[in-house]
Design a protein around this motif. Structure first.
Motif, PDB file in Angstrom:
ATOM      1  N   VAL A   1       9.479  51.634 -59.478  1.00  0.00           N
ATOM      2  CA  VAL A   1       8.495  52.456 -60.187  1.00  0.00           C
ATOM      3  C   VAL A   1       7.589  51.534 -60.991  1.00  0.00           C
ATOM      4  CG1 VAL A   1       8.138  54.264 -61.921  1.00  0.00           C
ATOM      5  CG2 VAL A   1      10.086  54.404 -60.340  1.00  0.00           C
ATOM      6  N   HIS A   2       6.291  51.690 -60.841  1.00  0.00           N
ATOM      7  CA  HIS A   2       5.324  50.876 -61.571  1.00  0.00           C
ATOM      8  C   HIS A   2       5.042  51.535 -62.921  1.00  0.00           C
ATOM      9  CE1 HIS A   2       4.287  48.110 -58.265  1.00  0.00           C
ATOM     10  NE2 HIS A   2       4.640  49.137 -57.502  1.00  0.00           N
ATOM     11  N   VAL A   3       5.219  50.776 -63.971  1.00  0.00           N
ATOM     12  CA  VAL A   3       5.118  51.294 -65.335  1.00  0.00           C
ATOM     13  C   VAL A   3       4.049  50.522 -66.100  1.00  0.00           C
ATOM     14  CG1 VAL A   3       6.336  51.665 -67.515  1.00  0.00           C
ATOM     15  CG2 VAL A   3       7.555  51.951 -65.342  1.00  0.00           C
TER      16      VAL A   3
ATOM     17  N   GLU B   1      -5.294  50.455 -74.607  1.00  0.00           N
ATOM     18  CA  GLU B   1      -5.291  49.092 -74.084  1.00  0.00           C
ATOM     19  C   GLU B   1      -3.961  48.799 -73.375  1.00  0.00           C
ATOM     20  OE1 GLU B   1      -3.846  48.686 -78.427  1.00  0.00           O
ATOM     21  OE2 GLU B   1      -5.091  50.011 -77.194  1.00  0.00           O
ATOM     22  N   SER B   2      -4.052  48.079 -72.260  1.00  0.00           N
ATOM     23  CA  SER B   2      -2.864  47.768 -71.468  1.00  0.00           C
ATOM     24  C   SER B   2      -2.090  46.629 -72.118  1.00  0.00           C
ATOM     25  CB  SER B   2      -3.260  47.378 -70.046  1.00  0.00           C
ATOM     26  OG  SER B   2      -2.119  47.069 -69.277  1.00  0.00           O
ATOM     27  N   LEU B   3      -0.792  46.840 -72.346  1.00  0.00           N
ATOM     28  CA  LEU B   3       0.061  45.849 -73.003  1.00  0.00           C
ATOM     29  C   LEU B   3       1.082  45.231 -72.043  1.00  0.00           C
ATOM     30  CD1 LEU B   3       0.759  47.805 -76.320  1.00  0.00           C
ATOM     31  CD2 LEU B   3      -0.984  46.054 -75.910  1.00  0.00           C
ATOM     32  N   TYR B   4       1.681  46.039 -71.187  1.00  0.00           N
ATOM     33  CA  TYR B   4       2.686  45.544 -70.246  1.00  0.00           C
ATOM     34  C   TYR B   4       2.525  46.252 -68.907  1.00  0.00           C
ATOM     35  CZ  TYR B   4       5.278  43.635 -74.277  1.00  0.00           C
ATOM     36  OH  TYR B   4       5.657  42.940 -75.397  1.00  0.00           O
ATOM     37  N   ASP B   5       2.735  45.498 -67.820  1.00  0.00           N
ATOM     38  CA  ASP B   5       2.881  46.042 -66.474  1.00  0.00           C
ATOM     39  C   ASP B   5       4.280  45.698 -66.002  1.00  0.00           C
ATOM     40  OD1 ASP B   5       0.265  47.240 -65.564  1.00  0.00           O
ATOM     41  OD2 ASP B   5      -0.439  45.254 -66.191  1.00  0.00           O
ATOM     42  N   LEU B   6       5.106  46.726 -65.758  1.00  0.00           N
ATOM     43  CA  LEU B   6       6.516  46.510 -65.441  1.00  0.00           C
ATOM     44  C   LEU B   6       6.881  47.243 -64.152  1.00  0.00           C
ATOM     45  CD1 LEU B   6       7.843  47.293 -69.034  1.00  0.00           C
ATOM     46  CD2 LEU B   6       7.421  45.011 -68.095  1.00  0.00           C
ATOM     47  N   VAL B   7       8.016  46.862 -63.571  1.00  0.00           N
ATOM     48  CA  VAL B   7       8.552  47.543 -62.384  1.00  0.00           C
ATOM     49  C   VAL B   7      10.041  47.754 -62.604  1.00  0.00           C
ATOM     50  CG1 VAL B   7       8.917  47.438 -59.885  1.00  0.00           C
ATOM     51  CG2 VAL B   7       6.832  46.470 -60.880  1.00  0.00           C
ATOM     52  N   THR B   8      10.540  48.951 -62.301  1.00  0.00           N
ATOM     53  CA  THR B   8      11.963  49.241 -62.505  1.00  0.00           C
ATOM     54  C   THR B   8      12.812  48.540 -61.447  1.00  0.00           C
ATOM     55  OG1 THR B   8      11.810  51.281 -61.178  1.00  0.00           O
ATOM     56  CG2 THR B   8      11.508  51.478 -63.560  1.00  0.00           C
TER      57      THR B   8
ATOM     58  N   GLU C   1      15.620  50.743 -64.171  1.00  0.00           N
ATOM     59  CA  GLU C   1      15.280  50.310 -65.521  1.00  0.00           C
ATOM     60  C   GLU C   1      14.260  49.184 -65.515  1.00  0.00           C
ATOM     61  OE1 GLU C   1      18.944  51.172 -68.538  1.00  0.00           O
ATOM     62  OE2 GLU C   1      18.770  49.164 -67.701  1.00  0.00           O
ATOM     63  N   THR C   2      13.466  49.134 -66.597  1.00  0.00           N
ATOM     64  CA  THR C   2      12.639  47.960 -66.852  1.00  0.00           C
ATOM     65  C   THR C   2      13.353  47.091 -67.884  1.00  0.00           C
ATOM     66  OG1 THR C   2      11.445  48.943 -68.728  1.00  0.00           O
ATOM     67  CG2 THR C   2      10.560  49.334 -66.508  1.00  0.00           C
ATOM     68  N   ARG C   3      12.834  45.896 -68.070  1.00  0.00           N
ATOM     69  CA  ARG C   3      13.337  45.078 -69.170  1.00  0.00           C
ATOM     70  C   ARG C   3      12.888  45.693 -70.495  1.00  0.00           C
ATOM     71  NH1 ARG C   3       9.349  41.470 -71.196  1.00  0.00           N
ATOM     72  NH2 ARG C   3       7.441  41.417 -69.920  1.00  0.00           N
ATOM     73  N   GLN C   4      13.557  45.345 -71.546  1.00  0.00           N
ATOM     74  CA  GLN C   4      13.209  45.819 -72.889  1.00  0.00           C
ATOM     75  C   GLN C   4      12.053  44.985 -73.429  1.00  0.00           C
ATOM     76  OE1 GLN C   4      16.429  47.156 -75.553  1.00  0.00           O
ATOM     77  NE2 GLN C   4      15.778  45.503 -76.899  1.00  0.00           N
ATOM     78  N   VAL C   5      11.000  45.647 -73.935  1.00  0.00           N
ATOM     79  CA  VAL C   5       9.830  44.906 -74.406  1.00  0.00           C
ATOM     80  C   VAL C   5       9.617  45.149 -75.898  1.00  0.00           C
ATOM     81  CG1 VAL C   5       8.700  44.957 -72.160  1.00  0.00           C
ATOM     82  CG2 VAL C   5       8.255  46.789 -73.804  1.00  0.00           C
ATOM     83  N   PRO C   6       9.162  44.123 -76.640  1.00  0.00           N
ATOM     84  CA  PRO C   6       8.895  44.280 -78.070  1.00  0.00           C
ATOM     85  C   PRO C   6       7.506  44.887 -78.309  1.00  0.00           C
ATOM     86  CG  PRO C   6       8.537  42.006 -77.411  1.00  0.00           C
ATOM     87  CD  PRO C   6       9.012  42.728 -76.187  1.00  0.00           C
ATOM     88  N   LEU C   7       7.395  45.712 -79.347  1.00  0.00           N
ATOM     89  CA  LEU C   7       6.129  46.338 -79.709  1.00  0.00           C
ATOM     90  C   LEU C   7       5.972  46.318 -81.227  1.00  0.00           C
ATOM     91  CD1 LEU C   7       6.354  49.422 -77.324  1.00  0.00           C
ATOM     92  CD2 LEU C   7       4.776  47.498 -77.053  1.00  0.00           C
TER      93      LEU C   7
ATOM     94  N   TYR D   1       2.854  54.615 -78.880  1.00  0.00           N
ATOM     95  CA  TYR D   1       2.446  53.987 -77.630  1.00  0.00           C
ATOM     96  C   TYR D   1       2.493  55.020 -76.503  1.00  0.00           C
ATOM     97  CZ  TYR D   1       2.846  49.633 -80.191  1.00  0.00           C
ATOM     98  OH  TYR D   1       2.660  48.626 -81.117  1.00  0.00           O
ATOM     99  N   ASN D   2       1.854  54.675 -75.381  1.00  0.00           N
ATOM    100  CA  ASN D   2       1.780  55.568 -74.229  1.00  0.00           C
ATOM    101  C   ASN D   2       2.353  54.864 -73.000  1.00  0.00           C
ATOM    102  OD1 ASN D   2       0.236  57.345 -75.905  1.00  0.00           O
ATOM    103  ND2 ASN D   2      -1.576  56.128 -75.428  1.00  0.00           N
ATOM    104  N   VAL D   3       2.887  55.655 -72.065  1.00  0.00           N
ATOM    105  CA  VAL D   3       3.495  55.102 -70.852  1.00  0.00           C
ATOM    106  C   VAL D   3       3.008  55.889 -69.634  1.00  0.00           C
ATOM    107  CG1 VAL D   3       5.666  54.906 -69.560  1.00  0.00           C
ATOM    108  CG2 VAL D   3       5.564  54.151 -71.935  1.00  0.00           C
ATOM    109  N   ILE D   4       2.641  55.160 -68.580  1.00  0.00           N
ATOM    110  CA  ILE D   4       2.303  55.765 -67.294  1.00  0.00           C
ATOM    111  C   ILE D   4       3.302  55.257 -66.259  1.00  0.00           C
ATOM    112  CG2 ILE D   4       0.582  55.959 -65.445  1.00  0.00           C
ATOM    113  CD1 ILE D   4      -1.579  55.503 -67.535  1.00  0.00           C
TER     114      ILE D   4
END
Length: 618
Positions: free
Chosen positions: A22-24, A32-39, A44-50, A71-74
């Motif tokens: 899953v593309h997150v 503004e885009s902060l992280y591009d992740l993949v499950t 699961e994705t890795r844990q990211v700091p905010l 924050y927002n997530v797509i």
């Protein structure tokens, strides 16, 4: 600047199926885009700091602003609709776990739809008044307090035209606590609030507050009447850990059984006769225990006790933690469950210890399971781990059963050419109920009806909810448009959900992953016996006993049996109804006219109403 953390989990079918790939996208407050992740394979994705605000703001009731950053997530994956979650609160030092419950696209759907979840501020930061009303149960009624699993939540005020969702009780409590209070509060405060949340919900169920008024749900998510619940919101690790530890405990008065009516409000902008949420923070900082906090707001004789039972759990926690060196049936049970869960979560290592012996490989499997599902990864099976393993096992075993059942029913790819409504009976109703049962695993607003062949109130409720979910007129009548949509959704699940190809038109065969050729798995239900199961699958009691190593005919609800291949060829029995022809039946069950005639010794195409046919299934 203070730091909080966010982790994404993409799973479906009550966590039975992890969605890898899953593309997150994680976006800031201005988009503004902060992280591009993949499950990963566990969904699961890795844990990211905010960045966020200092947690002292969320511990000060006089701070007038919101004590966090949002924050927002797509989330998007091929074959699934897109999901957009907005206004996710992030607190200093806290990990928010955001679920992405993606819905499979329908067959022939060319573009994904987008669903949006707005999280927003918790109830403790709201100024709306609370007028929670409650009552006592009839003292003459002596009933057990049973943890509902699932609990049905109405996503609106009582009587409003809104959807219902069914969620597990621990997940409901975690959601409400994350939606009501700040996760940075002292642990004694968190526990007191979570006890109040648990007990409030159990009071609604025990007293049948809404059911007795004719509603088809247990509780609402209206803060004016009940407690806050935001379907699809993030859950905080601090709240999750406490809930896993106490989800089956509740508050009652000494000498009584009924859960006490634990009303509450924030105690700052809104006051009430019950517990002050902000007041619990002050008391916790002054050294009060959770029970002392509760007795400060409720009668002095309230106590905390365990509920007598948990609904839909195959076996109860033995009462003593299992660890390296433990032996016996309880260890064997956990090993069996983990080995089955491992098929869906291959990151869990194989257990090579002897059955019933808790050795190093069992500990490794338990530890990995705990890590995947957010539990303390200590390799010890305490209460929280036992019930989580049981819940995930029940979910994955149910999917295996549904896949096999679809093949047995011969669902095929062509909808029945009948119109069904309340009062209808027969094989086509069973087909309808099966389709709704499968769909309910992936569509949270669709309840699973009983598969009894009778179109009663439960089936009507499920049909109406399905029609609402897919934007059809919710008339409760299953005509051509509803049949078409049922099959498109069902076949879409089989096509798009990993490992669920058996759902799509019954093409997956009877063999489940990891079972012997020609062997299927079946989850024992209430009322089952070995004789009934043998009759259903065209085998014998002795064959089932031998394959499963059974020494008696005793069965337990939730037990998984291996079912040998039919000794007389695989078929289902069908009672002929008005309008049936051999050609129509062959289309419905994905077989041929000649195959039906041969299996039944028919010399002509003539059928009689009430005639029982054997229908071959592939």
């Amino acid at each position: 600047m203070a730091i909080g953390y966010l982790r994404i989990q993409a799973r479906t079918a009550h966590d039975a199926v992890p969605l890898g790939g899953v593309h997150v996208k994680i976006l800031g407050e201005q988009g503004e885009s902060l992280y591009d992740l993949v499950t990963d394979e566990n969904g699961e994705t890795r844990q990211v700091p905010l960045e966020t605000l200092d947690k002292s703001f969320s511990q000060n009731q006089y701070y007038s602003g919101l004590p966090y950053k949002s924050y927002n997530v797509i989330g998007q994956k091929e074959g699934f609709d897109m999901i957009y979650v907005t206004q996710i609160p992030i607190y200093e030092g806290e990990t928010a776990v955001q679920p992405l419950m993606l819905v499979p696209m329908e067959q022939r759907q060319t573009r994904p739809r987008q669903s949006r979840i707005f999280v927003g501020k918790p109830a403790v930061a709201m100024q709306e008044p609370r007028s929670q009303e409650g009552g006592e149960a009839d003292p003459r009624i002596l009933r057990q307090v049973v943890i509902p699993n699932p609990i049905t939540v109405h996503l609106g005020a009582p009587g409003s035209y809104a959807s219902n969702v069914q969620v597990s009780f621990p997940d409901y409590v975690k959601n409400v606590a994350s939606s009501e209070i700040y996760p940075t509060w002292p642990e004694a405060s968190l526990r007191a609030n979570i006890y109040a949340i648990i007990t409030f919900a159990l009071n609604r169920i025990y007293t049948e507050w809404y059911r007795s008024k004719g509603y088809d749900y247990d509780i609402t998510n209206s803060t004016a009447y009940d407690q806050n619940f935001v379907y699809g919101r993030p859950i905080y690790d601090s709240i999750s850990r406490v809930t896993d530890d106490i989800f089956n405990e509740y508050v009652r008065r000494q000498g009584q059984n009924v859960p006490y009516f634990t009303s509450f409000c924030n105690g700052s902008t809104v006051t009430c006769q019950g517990m002050s949420q902000w007041g619990t923070v002050t008391l916790a900082e002054n050294g009060y225990t959770p029970l002392q906090i509760l007795r400060n707001y409720y009668p002095n004789d309230v106590e905390i006790v365990e509920a007598q039972a948990i609904a839909n759990v195959p076996s109860s926690y033995p009462g003593t933690a299992l660890r390296v060196g433990s032996t016996g049936l309880d260890v064997q049970t956990i090993q069996t469950y983990l080995n089955r869960i491992r098929r869906n979560y291959p990151a869990i290592p194989a257990i090579t210890d002897p059955e019933g012996t808790f050795g190093d490989s069992t500990k490794a499997a338990v530890t990995k399971f705990q890590s995947i599902f957010g539990l303390a990864a200590d390799g010890i099976v305490g209460k929280s781990t036992w019930y989580k393993i049981s819940a995930i096992y029940t979910a994955v075993a149910r999917l295996a059963e549904l896949n096999g059942e679809g093949v047995s029913l011969g669902i095929g790819t062509v909808p029945p050419a009948v119109v069904l409504r309340q009062g209808s009976r027969g094989q086509d109703v069973i087909t309808l109920q099966y389709l709704l049962d499968v769909i309910s695993e992936y569509y949270p607003t669709v309840p699973a009806p009983a598969q009894d062949g009778i179109f009663g109130g439960g089936t009507l409720q499920a049909v109406t909810a399905f029609q609402q979910a897919v934007r059809l007129a919710p008339d409760g009548i299953v005509g051509p448009a509803t049949w078409k949509k049922l099959y498109e959704v069902y076949l879409g699940i089989g096509t798009n959900v990993p490992g669920q190809g058996g759902s799509g038109g019954g093409t997956g065969g009877t063999q489940q992953p990891g079972t012997e050729s020609g062997v299927r798995e079946y989850v024992v239900k209430a009322g089952d016996s070995l004789w009934l199961i043998a009759q259903r699958f065209g085998t014998t009691v002795e064959a089932i006993r031998q394959l499963n190593g059974l020494t008696t005919n005793l069965l337990n609800v939730g037990q998984v049996l291996k079912i040998p291949a039919s000794q007389s060829g695989s078929y289902v029995e069908y009672t002929v109804q008005a309008g049936d022809t051999l050609w129509l039946l062959s289309r419905r069950y994905d077989t041929t006219v000649d195959a039906i005639k041969k299996l039944n010794g028919l010399s002509s195409d003539r059928l009689d109403i009430g005639q029982v046919l054997k229908i071959p299934v592939r």
